[in-house]
Design an enzyme around this catalytic site. Structure first.
Site, PDB file in Angstrom:
ATOM      1  N   LYS A 121      31.121 131.796 -42.013  1.00 17.51           N
ATOM      2  CA  LYS A 121      31.660 132.735 -42.208  1.00 17.51           C
ATOM      3  C   LYS A 121      31.587 134.351 -42.288  1.00 17.51           C
ATOM      4  CE  LYS A 121      33.404 129.118 -44.989  1.00 17.51           C
ATOM      5  NZ  LYS A 121      33.760 127.876 -46.105  1.00 17.51           N
ATOM      6  N   GLY A 132      26.431 131.887 -54.966  1.00 22.76           N
ATOM      7  CA  GLY A 132      26.391 132.145 -53.757  1.00 22.76           C
ATOM      8  C   GLY A 132      27.908 131.950 -52.704  1.00 22.76           C
ATOM      9  N   VAL A 141      19.497 134.729 -62.186  1.00 20.24           N
ATOM     10  CA  VAL A 141      20.773 135.200 -62.896  1.00 20.24           C
ATOM     11  C   VAL A 141      20.979 136.968 -62.543  1.00 20.24           C
ATOM     12  CG1 VAL A 141      20.901 136.764 -65.106  1.00 20.24           C
ATOM     13  CG2 VAL A 141      19.813 134.485 -65.433  1.00 20.24           C
ATOM     14  N   MET A 163      33.149 121.107 -55.804  1.00 19.87           N
ATOM     15  CA  MET A 163      33.752 121.848 -54.873  1.00 19.87           C
ATOM     16  C   MET A 163      32.979 120.398 -53.855  1.00 19.87           C
ATOM     17  SD  MET A 163      33.345 125.627 -54.545  1.00 19.87           S
ATOM     18  CE  MET A 163      33.775 126.676 -55.363  1.00 19.87           C
ATOM     19  N   GLY A 193      36.313 117.796 -54.245  1.00 14.26           N
ATOM     20  CA  GLY A 193      36.631 118.457 -53.670  1.00 14.26           C
ATOM     21  C   GLY A 193      37.668 118.563 -52.574  1.00 14.26           C
TER      22      GLY A 193
END
Length: 276
Positions: free
Chosen positions: A65, A127, A152, A215, A239
């Site tokens: 991607k 992510g 964080v 997901m 998902g």
């Protein structure tokens, strides 16, 4: 006949050909859609060769991607912000990159009658999966979106990236800073369920009006959704609908027609159940 592909590595597991062929049948579109295994150092060449041979569009799955983003001549805002492309179109010699993952998620939530407007939303993980859905979620006008991540600084980076779109609605924190939070919607954008685990968040984050979404999908509830159900969540959703929804958006980009998602979902669910 117009030709389309899905590129990935591995790729045998991809359900995209079945989904898009079903879309084509239901909308009377004459297309060919297949899968192609590509090596990491050959992806760009493979895509360009496919388009040079008359290919009209392609879906892109892991691990390509980000490469698809760099390969694109033109990008939509949602692809730029996600820093990932899952849908390529070839028009007049140029490659157009888009990201339909977030639209797939939002449409699936709306299909389940989940209200996003004015909602308090928690996204677990920082992510690519999380980044890909934030802009479409913000466009639904939630009151607040919290991105929680073990590191964080990664969540904070995403908040900065989307700053001009968020109207101060985006916030970052660690999993261990969620003790006092209650949320209308919790979205698991980590891959923990794939390894039989789930993010270690407090059970107090879930009330009897909380919708929990993972997901990841499977023939049975994911570990995160099993846990959420045990905590009394109002609704748990996996998902699979996001998968079909993002494919429907890709199909619409290419063919300018909205396919029926529900019938394809029912077929996939039935196939997964019989495979148990």
């Amino acid at each position: 006949m117009d030709k389309y592909l899905v590129f990935g590595n591995p790729i045998k597991q991809s359900r995209s050909p079945n989904i898009h062929r079903a879309f084509a049948d239901s909308t009377n579109q004459l297309i060919e859609y297949d899968r192609q295994l590509s090596q990491v150092d050959q992806f760009e060449n493979d895509v360009k060769a496919f388009f040079a041979q008359g290919g009209k569009g392609a879906n892109v799955t892991a691990p390509f991607k980000e490469q698809a983003l760099l390969l694109s001549d033109k990008l939509t805002d949602r692809a730029k912000l996600a820093e990932a492309v899952n849908t390529l179109s070839y028009i007049d010699g140029k490659i157009y990159g888009d990201n339909t993952d977030g639209i797939g998620l939002v449409q699936d939530l709306l299909r389940h009658n989940v209200v996003l407007k004015s909602s308090n939303i928690l996204i677990l993980g920082a992510g690519g999966a999380a980044k890909g859905v934030i802009l479409p979620i913000l466009e639904q006008e939630p009151v607040r979106v919290v991105i929680a991540n073990r590191t964080v600084s990664k969540a904070e980076k995403i908040c900065h990236q989307f700053d001009s779109f968020s109207d101060k609605k985006l916030h970052a924190c660690g999993f261990d800073n969620l003790q006092d939070g209650r949320f209308d919607i919790i979205i698991n954008a980590t891959s923990a369920s794939l390894s039989g685990q789930f993010p270690a968040i407090p059970s107090s984050n879930i009330t009897d009006s909380t919708v929990c979404y993972d997901m990841v999908y499977g023939a049975t509830l994911t570990p995160f959704l099993q846990w959420a159900e045990q905590q009394g969540a109002a609704k748990v959703i996996d998902g699979l609908g996001m998968l079909v929804g993002q494919a429907a958006e890709s199909f619409n980009i290419w063919r300018k027609v909205n396919p029926d998602v529900e019938s394809v979902l029912k077929t996939l669910r039935a196939e997964m159940s019989t495979a148990l």
